[in-house]
Enzyme design. Structure first.
Site, short mmCIF file in Angstrom:
data_model
loop_
_atom_site.label_atom_id
_atom_site.label_comp_id
_atom_site.label_asym_id
_atom_site.label_seq_id
_atom_site.Cartn_x
_atom_site.Cartn_y
_atom_site.Cartn_z
N ASP A 11 49.84 9.01 23.55
CA ASP A 11 48.71 9.34 24.40
C ASP A 11 47.47 8.83 23.68
OD1 ASP A 11 47.08 10.86 26.34
OD2 ASP A 11 46.67 12.13 24.60
N ASP A 13 43.45 9.82 24.58
CA ASP A 13 42.37 10.80 24.43
C ASP A 13 42.91 12.10 23.85
OD1 ASP A 13 40.24 9.22 25.66
OD2 ASP A 13 41.33 9.51 27.53
#
Length: 223
Positions: A11, A13
């Site tokens: 991932d 953010d």
């Protein structure tokens, strides 16, 4: 006998970069521009990782689809302006992130990828800003998939790389990442420094406190 290919999906953010300042600022600007009450900071950070229309539907559930779409458009404009103004400083890498990426990239049988709620434009700009172009062989973004926790991003990354589910790991900071990993039948490693509380990562195979703990966590999964 050669080692099997492994796939590590990150991932972005809250996992690789700390973009909360830009996210909160852009969301605030969008709601302000429409003279609507701005959601609390915790509420804004709780939806990070979801595709933007899904996230906005949660934050502005009392408003019409038309208003939600205007908020989405306003957020995109504000976020883009903030990124142009601050460059890489708008989303700095977390301590140890680059070292972890470089170490994994140096292992011949390990392939790296990204599975993010960001747009293609946003991800490409971030990767360029941090000089990460050569590391990720597969990049899955919100433009081309249903929102997390749907397994589409992981499934497509696996299809592109030819890596088995048993040899794939998803690394993220939110419940959405762990739920996506479970839906795709792959292991999930939660990171404790992101935007969801540790308790929300209960579906993770393991949770790490720093990037220095990542190699051991991967070894525990693959051995």
């Amino acid at each position: 006998m050669s080692a099997p290919l492994r796939l590590v999906l990150f991932d972005v953010d809250g996992t690789l970069v700390d973009s909360q300042g830009s996210i909160v600022a852009a969301m605030t600007a969008s709601f302000d521009a429409h003279s609507l009450p701005v959601p609390k900071r915790d509420a804004i950070l709780s939806i990070v990782g979801l595709s933007l229309p899904v996230a906005m539907a949660r934050l502005a559930s009392e408003h019409s689809d038309t208003v939600q779409q205007r908020l989405v458009d306003g957020y995109k404009q504000a976020y883009h302006a903030h990124r142009l103004e601050q460059g890489a400083a708008s989303s700095p890498l977390y301590p140890g992130a680059l070292d972890a990426i470089e170490a994994l990239h140096a292992v011949p049988e390990v392939l790296l990828g990204v599975a993010t709620g960001k747009s293609q434009r946003g991800l490409d700009a971030l990767i360029e800003a941090h000089g990460l172009e050569r590391y990720f062989v597969t990049r899955q973004v919100a433009d081309h998939h249903p929102s997390k926790p749907h397994p589409s991003m992981v499934d497509t990354a696996r299809s592109e790389t030819g890596v088995e589910a048993a040899n794939t790991v998803m690394i993220g900071d939110t419940q959405f990442d762990m739920d996506m990993a479970r839906a795709a039948g792959v292991a999930g490693i939660g990171v404790a420094w992101g935007y969801h509380e540790r308790s929300a990562l209960s579906g993770a195979t393991s949770i790490i406190e720093t990037f220095e703990q990542l190699p051991r966590a991967l070894d525990d999964i693959w051995t």
